[in-house]
Scaffold this active site. Structure first.
Site, mmCIF file in Angstrom:
data_model
loop_
_atom_site.group_PDB
_atom_site.id
_atom_site.type_symbol
_atom_site.label_atom_id
_atom_site.label_comp_id
_atom_site.label_asym_id
_atom_site.label_seq_id
_atom_site.Cartn_x
_atom_site.Cartn_y
_atom_site.Cartn_z
ATOM 1 C CB THR A 4 48.334 42.789 43.023
ATOM 2 O OG1 THR A 4 47.805 41.525 42.631
ATOM 3 C CG2 THR A 4 47.232 43.661 43.549
ATOM 4 C CE LYS A 15 63.199 49.101 62.431
ATOM 5 N NZ LYS A 15 63.226 50.557 62.287
ATOM 6 N NE ARG A 24 48.366 40.647 47.397
ATOM 7 C CZ ARG A 24 48.570 39.981 46.263
ATOM 8 N NH1 ARG A 24 49.654 39.239 46.128
ATOM 9 N NH2 ARG A 24 47.707 40.061 45.278
ATOM 10 C CG HIS A 27 42.999 39.520 44.740
ATOM 11 N ND1 HIS A 27 43.199 40.872 44.485
ATOM 12 C CD2 HIS A 27 44.104 38.893 44.249
ATOM 13 C CE1 HIS A 27 44.371 41.031 43.877
ATOM 14 N NE2 HIS A 27 44.933 39.854 43.725
HETATM 15 N N1 CP Z 1 47.087 37.502 40.797
HETATM 16 C C1 CP Z 1 47.843 38.054 41.774
HETATM 17 O O1 CP Z 1 47.321 38.577 42.760
HETATM 18 O O2 CP Z 1 49.180 38.010 41.518
HETATM 19 P P1 CP Z 1 50.293 38.614 42.504
HETATM 20 O O3 CP Z 1 50.263 37.795 43.768
HETATM 21 O O4 CP Z 1 51.591 38.486 41.758
HETATM 22 O O5 CP Z 1 49.937 40.036 42.775
#
Ligand code: CP
Length: 334
Positions: free
Chosen positions: A79, A106, A128, A156
């Site tokens: 991602t 921190k 994320r 997601h």
């Molecule tokens: N599929 C996926 O979100 O992979 P990563 O965690 O590597 O981003």
């Protein structure tokens, strides 16, 4: 890339007029908030951007002058890398921040981090975070467009969109398609976004996994629920395998990973239960020999690396649409 190369790349692009049938959203925090038409707009736009990545000079000027900041508070390979490359292929200025090298270590809060980043006037924030709802929280407090790159076990959305694009390319239509999602459904944001997305597009979804890894009241999601993995895979057109999300409390509850593989893993033998033309998917990262056999992951039915390629195209589409692209006669994306 020199100015001449950019001009040369821009001169070789199709310049047909594109019309936008639907309004795109201000943020992309989840599939739940998207209409079927908005999902289709993203998939159609992504199809266009796939072609850009096959050119000798993989760059269009669509986001020239725009700034994209990637805030990754959890690990990521696919991602994060694809959002970075997507922004660069659209000519945006891209900056990535990870928790381990930021002032979060921190004690700085998410809100203070976001406010400080926003003081530098980014156009799009990609985030994320381990907490469900973090992307919506950011969207409420920031004027930049926010893209959810995964928030806890919640959503997601770009993963579901890239999965939908991959399925559409392989199968053409979603109506009547049986998609089996197998593994740790309870802790999976990928499963949740995929269920929402595939249901909106008209596919039938069946989920299966160990009882402790199935969500409570799973039927309320509009899916068929199976405890027997073989029953879920039988007659499936798409088999999507998920790893156990140990970092979110997922537990094998079995003596060994070998036992999990035997009961729930996708083997060549088990795949024979699916339709003859069934395809295999996995969002990654994979645990080979736990939820999927290497011979299946690397076999002729596997679309796993195709999913990754489509991830780049989908993320280009999302950044482009959020930045206001898609207006009639917009040739900057061509
Ligand atoms: N599929 C996926 O979100 O992979 P990563 O965690 O590597 O981003």
């Amino acid at each position: 890339m020199t100015g001449e190369q950019v001009a040369e790349a821009e001169s070789r692009v199709p310049s047909g007029e594109r019309s936008v049938p639907v309004q795109f959203a201000a943020n992309l925090t989840g599939i739940a908030a998207l209409s079927k038409e908005q999902i289709e707009l993203i998939l159609d736009t992504a199809e266009h951007f796939r072609e850009v990545s096959q050119r000798p000079i993989k760059k269009v000027p669509a986001l020239r002058g725009k700034t994209v900041v990637n805030l990754f508070f959890e690990p990521s390979t696919r991602t994060r890398t694809s959002f970075e490359i997507a922004g660069k292929r659209l000519s945006a200025d891209v900056q990535s921040v990870s928790a381990s090298t930021s002032s979060v270590v921190k004690g700085e809060t998410l809100l203070d981090t976001a406010r400080n980043i926003e003081a530098m006037a980014p156009d799009i924030l990609v985030m994320r975070h381990k907490s469900a709802g973090a992307a919506d929280f950011l969207a409420r407090h920031c004027s930049a467009a926010v893209v959810n790159a995964g928030d806890g076990a919640h959503e997601h959305p770009t993963q579901a969109l890239l999965d939908a694009l991959t399925i559409r390319q392989a199968k053409g239509d979603f109506a009547g398609l049986r998609v089996a999602i197998v593994g740790d459904i309870a802790h999976s944001r990928v499963a949740r976004s995929n269920i929402l997305c595939l249901r909106k597009l008209g596919a039938d979804v069946v989920i299966a996994g160990p009882p402790t890894l199935l969500p409570l009241r799973a039927e309320a999601l509009g899916v068929e629920v199976q405890r027997d993995v073989n029953a879920a895979i039988a007659g499936a057109d798409v088999v999507m395998m998920l790893r156990v999300q140990v970092e979110r409390g997922g537990n094998l509850n079995l003596p060994s990973t070998q036992e999990y593989f035997k009961l729930f893993g996708l083997t060549e033998e088990r795949l024979k239960l699916a339709n003859d033309a069934a395809v295999v998917m996995h969002p990654g990262p994979m645990n080979r020999g736990v939820e999927i056999a290497s011979s299946v992951a690397d076999g002729p039915r596997s679309l796993i690396l195709e999913q990754v390629s489509n991830g780049l195209a989908v993320r280009m589409a999302v950044l482009y649409l959020l930045a206001g692209g898609g207006a009639r006669n917009d040739e900057s994306a061509a």
